[in-house]
Design an enzyme around this catalytic site. Structure first.
Site, PDB file in Angstrom:
ATOM      1  N   ALA A 249      -2.064   5.801   1.287  1.00  0.00           N
ATOM      2  CA  ALA A 249      -3.245   4.935   1.341  1.00  0.00           C
ATOM      3  C   ALA A 249      -3.348   4.305   2.725  1.00  0.00           C
ATOM      4  O   ALA A 249      -2.348   4.108   3.415  1.00  0.00           O
ATOM      5  CB  ALA A 249      -3.156   3.846   0.278  1.00  0.00           C
TER       6      ALA A 249
ATOM      7  N   LEU B 213       0.851  -1.184   0.000  1.00  0.00           N
ATOM      8  CA  LEU B 213       0.000   0.000   0.000  1.00  0.00           C
ATOM      9  C   LEU B 213       0.888   1.235   0.000  1.00  0.00           C
ATOM     10  O   LEU B 213       1.863   1.305   0.754  1.00  0.00           O
ATOM     11  CB  LEU B 213      -0.895   0.031   1.245  1.00  0.00           C
ATOM     12  CG  LEU B 213      -2.243  -0.684   1.189  1.00  0.00           C
ATOM     13  CD1 LEU B 213      -2.924  -0.622   2.555  1.00  0.00           C
ATOM     14  CD2 LEU B 213      -3.159  -0.087   0.133  1.00  0.00           C
ATOM     15  N   ASP B 214       0.568   2.218  -0.822  1.00  0.00           N
ATOM     16  CA  ASP B 214       1.321   3.469  -0.833  1.00  0.00           C
ATOM     17  C   ASP B 214       1.203   4.159   0.523  1.00  0.00           C
ATOM     18  O   ASP B 214       0.207   3.972   1.231  1.00  0.00           O
ATOM     19  CB  ASP B 214       0.790   4.405  -1.914  1.00  0.00           C
ATOM     20  CG  ASP B 214       1.076   3.903  -3.322  1.00  0.00           C
ATOM     21  OD1 ASP B 214       2.075   3.172  -3.487  1.00  0.00           O
ATOM     22  OD2 ASP B 214       0.316   4.243  -4.241  1.00  0.00           O
ATOM     23  N   PRO B 215       2.186   4.987   0.886  1.00  0.00           N
ATOM     24  CA  PRO B 215       2.126   5.699   2.170  1.00  0.00           C
ATOM     25  C   PRO B 215       0.838   6.498   2.360  1.00  0.00           C
ATOM     26  O   PRO B 215       0.310   6.571   3.474  1.00  0.00           O
ATOM     27  CB  PRO B 215       3.352   6.617   2.126  1.00  0.00           C
ATOM     28  CG  PRO B 215       4.326   5.897   1.246  1.00  0.00           C
ATOM     29  CD  PRO B 215       3.477   5.230   0.199  1.00  0.00           C
TER      30      PRO B 215
ATOM     31  N   ARG C 202      -3.962   4.869  -8.494  1.00  0.00           N
ATOM     32  CA  ARG C 202      -3.537   6.234  -8.844  1.00  0.00           C
ATOM     33  C   ARG C 202      -3.608   6.458 -10.349  1.00  0.00           C
ATOM     34  O   ARG C 202      -4.003   7.523 -10.819  1.00  0.00           O
ATOM     35  CB  ARG C 202      -2.100   6.476  -8.372  1.00  0.00           C
ATOM     36  CG  ARG C 202      -1.961   6.648  -6.886  1.00  0.00           C
ATOM     37  CD  ARG C 202      -0.510   6.859  -6.520  1.00  0.00           C
ATOM     38  NE  ARG C 202       0.288   5.655  -6.666  1.00  0.00           N
ATOM     39  CZ  ARG C 202       1.528   5.623  -7.129  1.00  0.00           C
ATOM     40  NH1 ARG C 202       2.100   6.735  -7.560  1.00  0.00           N
ATOM     41  NH2 ARG C 202       2.203   4.497  -7.176  1.00  0.00           N
TER      42      ARG C 202
END
Length: 240
Positions: free
Chosen positions: A57, A53-55, A189
């Protein structure tokens, strides 16, 4: 009587831990925190995670411990579901809030029906190029490392993904709220950016929460602190 549910987190066989990743934490931050909790309680365990997971998110992150780490690859094949918000009428180079807005436009004339139809048109199989701000490797470096150095790799290999469901759940322009279910390897994204391009106004991902990975649900997840507390309690039960 020993609570078997508690001591299972210390089992050498391992287990899956469902964690609600906080905002601004990397997936590895969560792994490091849980790994440290095991170490402090005298139980060295392998800890890995499924589905980065991206930071920016939040939401469901599955950790595998012990021998269960060998099964992570099977979990990564599962579909993933998200809830989030897209900001229309602006772009960012990272397609999320990690970078500054540019190319701002007014969107009051956007028709709600057009927004919903654009989202529906994206359902199905499609080729998707990973964004520069991603963990994909290129010549021994992560793409996000190159992006932060001001470099762009134009020959990023596109991959086939599938959008199974893309539902607009609310519209409060310039913000559009959505639910989406996608295959392995899909970047939400990029989907947010592409929706903005379809509508001719640009767009980026304002917020994102993962709510499911296959049959595993965010509603069953624990906070990072709760998992750490569970490991500590389990260790104290065994010591008694």
């Amino acid at each position: 009587m020993i609570d078997q549910g508690r001591i299972s987190v210390l089992s050498e066989e391992g287990d899956y831990l469902l964690v609600d990743k906080p905002l601004d934490w990397t997936s590895f931050d969560v792994v490091a925190k849980i790994r440290g909790a095991y170490k402090r309680n005298g139980a060295k365990r392998k800890v890995g995670h499924c589905g980065t997971l991206d930071p920016k998110a939040t939401g469901l992150l599955i950790l595998a411990t012990g021998r269960k780490t060998k099964t992570i690859s099977s979990l990564e094949l599962l579909d993933k579901a998200y809830e989030g918000t897209i900001r229309l009428g602006a772009k960012t180079v990272s397609h999320d809030t990690e970078s500054e807005e540019y190319d701002l436009r007014d969107v009051p004339s956007l028709d709600e029906r057009a927004i919903r139809e654009a989202a529906t048109s994206m359902i199905g199989e499609r080729m998707q190029q990973p964004p520069m701000h991603s963990a994909v490797w290129h010549n021994g470096k992560r793409l996000y490392e190159l992006a932060r150095q001001g470099h762009e790799v134009k020959e990023r290999k596109a991959r086939q993904i599938e959008i199974h469901q893309f539902e607009i759940t609310g519209i409060e322009l310039p913000y559009v709220h959505f639910y989406i279910r996608v295959s392995k390897g899909a970047y939400i994204r990029v989907i947010a950016h592409e929706l903005g391009e379809l509508l001719g106004v640009g767009g980026y991902l304002k917020s994102l929460k993962r709510v499911a990975i296959g049959q595993y649900q965010l509603s069953d997840a624990m906070s990072v602190d709760a998992v750490v507390d569970e490991i500590t309690r389990a260790a104290s039960v065994i010591e008694e």
